[in-house]
Motif scaffolding. Structure first.
Motif, PDB file in Angstrom:
ATOM      1  N   SER A 117       0.678  -1.347  -0.127  1.00 57.62           N
ATOM      2  CA  SER A 117       0.101   0.084  -0.158  1.00 57.62           C
ATOM      3  C   SER A 117       0.950   1.354  -0.108  1.00 57.62           C
ATOM      4  N   TYR A 118       2.059   1.264   0.733  1.00 54.14           N
ATOM      5  CA  TYR A 118       3.205   2.430   0.478  1.00 54.14           C
ATOM      6  C   TYR A 118       3.545   2.450  -0.816  1.00 54.14           C
ATOM      7  N   ILE A 119       3.903   1.494  -1.366  1.00 58.37           N
ATOM      8  CA  ILE A 119       4.407   1.462  -2.828  1.00 58.37           C
ATOM      9  C   ILE A 119       3.278   1.974  -4.031  1.00 58.37           C
ATOM     10  N   ALA A 120       2.147   1.617  -3.697  1.00 62.47           N
ATOM     11  CA  ALA A 120       1.168   1.877  -4.333  1.00 62.47           C
ATOM     12  C   ALA A 120       0.701   3.368  -4.366  1.00 62.47           C
ATOM     13  N   LEU A 121       1.172   4.123  -3.481  1.00 66.29           N
ATOM     14  CA  LEU A 121       0.884   5.573  -3.261  1.00 66.29           C
ATOM     15  C   LEU A 121       1.207   6.267  -4.667  1.00 66.29           C
ATOM     16  N   THR A 122       2.217   5.860  -5.261  1.00 68.53           N
ATOM     17  CA  THR A 122       2.520   6.624  -6.572  1.00 68.53           C
ATOM     18  C   THR A 122       2.197   5.692  -7.858  1.00 68.53           C
ATOM     19  N   ASN A 123       1.316   4.795  -7.605  1.00 70.56           N
ATOM     20  CA  ASN A 123       0.750   4.070  -8.680  1.00 70.56           C
ATOM     21  C   ASN A 123      -0.654   3.997  -8.870  1.00 70.56           C
ATOM     22  N   VAL A 124      -1.446   4.392  -7.802  1.00 67.71           N
ATOM     23  CA  VAL A 124      -2.853   4.541  -7.958  1.00 67.71           C
ATOM     24  C   VAL A 124      -3.455   5.689  -8.812  1.00 67.71           C
ATOM     25  N   LYS A 125      -4.303   5.418  -9.302  1.00 71.39           N
ATOM     26  CA  LYS A 125      -4.930   6.260 -10.579  1.00 71.39           C
ATOM     27  C   LYS A 125      -6.227   6.516 -10.281  1.00 71.39           C
ATOM     28  N   ASN A 144      -2.581   9.776 -12.140  1.00 69.63           N
ATOM     29  CA  ASN A 144      -2.066   9.437 -11.195  1.00 69.63           C
ATOM     30  C   ASN A 144      -2.466  10.296  -9.832  1.00 69.63           C
ATOM     31  N   VAL A 145      -2.521   9.773  -8.700  1.00 75.87           N
ATOM     32  CA  VAL A 145      -2.956  10.676  -7.418  1.00 75.87           C
ATOM     33  C   VAL A 145      -1.876  11.287  -7.084  1.00 75.87           C
ATOM     34  N   ASP A 146      -0.607  10.682  -7.062  1.00 73.98           N
ATOM     35  CA  ASP A 146       0.592  11.757  -6.481  1.00 73.98           C
ATOM     36  C   ASP A 146       0.812  12.994  -7.433  1.00 73.98           C
ATOM     37  N   ILE A 147       0.417  12.736  -8.860  1.00 74.54           N
ATOM     38  CA  ILE A 147       0.347  13.968  -9.618  1.00 74.54           C
ATOM     39  C   ILE A 147      -0.356  14.807  -9.249  1.00 74.54           C
ATOM     40  N   VAL A 148      -1.618  14.430  -8.881  1.00 73.47           N
ATOM     41  CA  VAL A 148      -2.780  15.346  -8.403  1.00 73.47           C
ATOM     42  C   VAL A 148      -2.464  16.136  -7.006  1.00 73.47           C
ATOM     43  N   VAL A 149      -2.060  15.350  -6.311  1.00 78.25           N
ATOM     44  CA  VAL A 149      -1.841  15.954  -4.850  1.00 78.25           C
ATOM     45  C   VAL A 149      -0.466  16.946  -4.979  1.00 78.25           C
ATOM     46  N   VAL A 150       0.494  16.492  -5.792  1.00 81.18           N
ATOM     47  CA  VAL A 150       1.604  17.441  -5.708  1.00 81.18           C
ATOM     48  C   VAL A 150       0.997  18.681  -6.475  1.00 81.18           C
ATOM     49  N   ALA A 151       0.195  18.672  -7.536  1.00 80.28           N
ATOM     50  CA  ALA A 151      -0.246  19.774  -8.361  1.00 80.28           C
ATOM     51  C   ALA A 151      -1.025  20.739  -7.134  1.00 80.28           C
ATOM     52  N   VAL A 152      -1.868  20.091  -6.337  1.00 80.75           N
ATOM     53  CA  VAL A 152      -2.437  20.989  -5.548  1.00 80.75           C
ATOM     54  C   VAL A 152      -1.506  21.753  -4.609  1.00 80.75           C
ATOM     55  N   LEU A 153      -0.654  21.044  -4.019  1.00 80.98           N
ATOM     56  CA  LEU A 153       0.100  21.563  -3.044  1.00 80.98           C
ATOM     57  C   LEU A 153       1.131  22.596  -3.840  1.00 80.98           C
ATOM     58  N   VAL A 154       1.384  22.615  -4.984  1.00 85.22           N
ATOM     59  CA  VAL A 154       2.266  23.243  -5.535  1.00 85.22           C
ATOM     60  C   VAL A 154       1.580  24.646  -6.057  1.00 85.22           C
ATOM     61  N   ALA A 155       0.132  24.430  -6.330  1.00 83.99           N
ATOM     62  CA  ALA A 155      -0.797  25.623  -6.670  1.00 83.99           C
ATOM     63  C   ALA A 155      -1.059  26.537  -5.462  1.00 83.99           C
ATOM     64  N   VAL A 156      -1.063  25.660  -4.172  1.00 81.52           N
ATOM     65  CA  VAL A 156      -1.321  26.582  -2.810  1.00 81.52           C
ATOM     66  C   VAL A 156       0.000  27.255  -2.554  1.00 81.52           C
ATOM     67  N   LEU A 157       1.115  26.860  -2.921  1.00 83.25           N
ATOM     68  CA  LEU A 157       2.411  27.638  -2.432  1.00 83.25           C
ATOM     69  C   LEU A 157       2.504  28.698  -3.178  1.00 83.25           C
ATOM     70  N   ALA A 158       2.160  28.303  -4.882  1.00 81.27           N
ATOM     71  CA  ALA A 158       2.311  29.667  -5.755  1.00 81.27           C
ATOM     72  C   ALA A 158       1.233  30.743  -5.195  1.00 81.27           C
ATOM     73  N   PHE A 159      -0.091  30.203  -4.936  1.00 80.90           N
ATOM     74  CA  PHE A 159      -0.714  31.292  -4.519  1.00 80.90           C
ATOM     75  C   PHE A 159      -0.424  31.946  -3.270  1.00 80.90           C
ATOM     76  N   SER A 167       8.673   5.741  -2.302  1.00 82.38           N
ATOM     77  CA  SER A 167       7.549   4.807  -2.750  1.00 82.38           C
ATOM     78  C   SER A 167       7.786   4.405  -4.474  1.00 82.38           C
ATOM     79  N   GLN A 168       8.388   5.617  -5.322  1.00 80.55           N
ATOM     80  CA  GLN A 168       8.443   5.356  -6.640  1.00 80.55           C
ATOM     81  C   GLN A 168       9.682   4.034  -6.570  1.00 80.55           C
ATOM     82  N   ALA A 169      10.626   4.011  -5.846  1.00 79.98           N
ATOM     83  CA  ALA A 169      11.797   3.162  -5.859  1.00 79.98           C
ATOM     84  C   ALA A 169      11.357   1.901  -5.335  1.00 79.98           C
TER      85      ALA A 169
END
Length: 334
Positions: free
Chosen positions: A171-179, A184-199, A251-253
């Motif tokens: 389940s830890y490895i799947a953090l970067t594989n779940v869609k 990919n969920v990790d892309i969405v999570v990072v995109a949201v966090l980056v958008a918050v920091l940019a704002f 998680s990716q490795a």
């Protein structure tokens, strides 16, 4: 009155000199859009050289996902750089957070969700320590975070009593594989966090205060800005971003290896300084840093696909960082 005086009195007033209409500065326009231009040029170049592999959707998504830790760290780093401070410890913080998350699951049988929270907490605490040292001891951030980075590396080695961990939960490895919906969920999570920091950096009072401190700390204090609190919060946010980056890397490795985030420092600073060319005012900004990080990722991936040695990618990143700093100094002098 003499005729000459009369002629002077009756002479028509001189017409004001005509001011030539301002012409747009072509050089500044090129500088402002230089990063998007070279980014697109790099994609086109590698697409021509490797048309069967590079321009595919799978490859572009893979490039984005593999560089999520870099993009997340760069977004936080922009906050500290806006203060005209440095943080050289985020790579070590990411490694220590990754070691704690993996060891807590493997040796202490902690659930993956709790392990991620532990990584977050450790990253935040270590970032907070950096912020307190810089804000209250007047320790130069460049030397201070380099020293704390060395100490954090010792913490990382103490946590990771083993160099290789077996039995990391799926389940830890799947953090970067779940869609979800094909994304990919990790892309969405990072995109949201980056958008918050940019704002936060661009549109909030905190971001404007951070920029004001970077421009003139003394004037910011006179204006009533809490310089110390802004510094502490900024370094803490970088630590939290580094903690999450460590989770993403392991998680990716699907494994833990010693000093997993050692390769983040150079590309992170290069991407952040590339952001100075995007937009007006030559200020650190998160959107430009994201574009800079992706540009460096494209260069590294393209070099690898062309079967070139790995040192060439590192060399190009160093040259790009040097050019960005030279361009900044030239702009300040102008």
């Amino acid at each position: 009155m003499s005729e000459s005086a009369q002629s002077l009195d009756t002479a028509p007033a001189a017409s004001p000199a005509r001011v030539a209409p301002a012409r747009p500065n072509l050089g500044r326009g090129i500088q402002r859009w230089s990063l998007p231009i070279v980014f697109v040029a790099a994609i086109v170049l590698f697409s021509i050289l490797r048309p069967d592999v590079f321009p595919t959707v799978n490859n572009l998504v893979s490039v984005l996902q593999q560089n999520l830790p870099l993009l997340l760290v760069v977004a936080g780093l922009c906050l500290v750089l806006s203060l005209r401070e440095f943080d050289l410890s985020f790579g070590f913080i990411a490694g220590a957070a990754a070691a704690l998350a993996v060891q807590s699951m493997v040796l202490w049988h902690v659930p993956p969700g709790v392990a991620v929270l532990l990584a977050f907490a450790l990253g935040g605490v270590l970032g907070l320590v950096n912020g307190l040292l810089v804000a209250f001891t007047r320790l130069p951030s460049f030397i201070g975070t380099l020293a704390t980075g060395a100490a954090i590396e010792g913490v990382m080695l103490a946590i990771s009593t083993q160099t290789v961990f077996q039995g990391i939960p799926e389940s830890y490895i799947a953090l970067t594989n779940v869609k979800v919906g094909g994304v990919n969920v990790d892309i969405v999570v990072v995109a949201v966090l980056v958008a918050v920091l940019a704002f936060v950096l661009r549109f909030t009072v905190f971001g404007r205060q951070a920029t004001a401190i970077g421009d003139n700390p003394a004037a910011a204090r006179i204006a009533g800005v809490n310089v110390r609190l802004t510094q502490v919060v900024s370094f803490t946010l970088v630590g939290i971003c580094a903690g999450l980056a460590g989770v993403l890397i392991t998680s990716q490795a699907a494994q833990y290896y010693p000093d997993p985030a050692s390769g983040l420092t150079l590309p992170a600073f290069a991407a952040a300084y590339l952001s100075l060319s995007l937009g007006r005012g030559w200020r650190f900004n998160v959107p430009g840093a994201m574009l800079g990080g992706l540009f460096l990722a494209v260069i590294q991936t393209g070099v690898t696909m062309l079967n070139q040695p790995t040192w060439l990618g590192q060399l190009l990143q160093g040259v790009i960082l040097l050019v960005a700093i030279l361009a900044l100094n030239r702009r300040r002098a102008a």
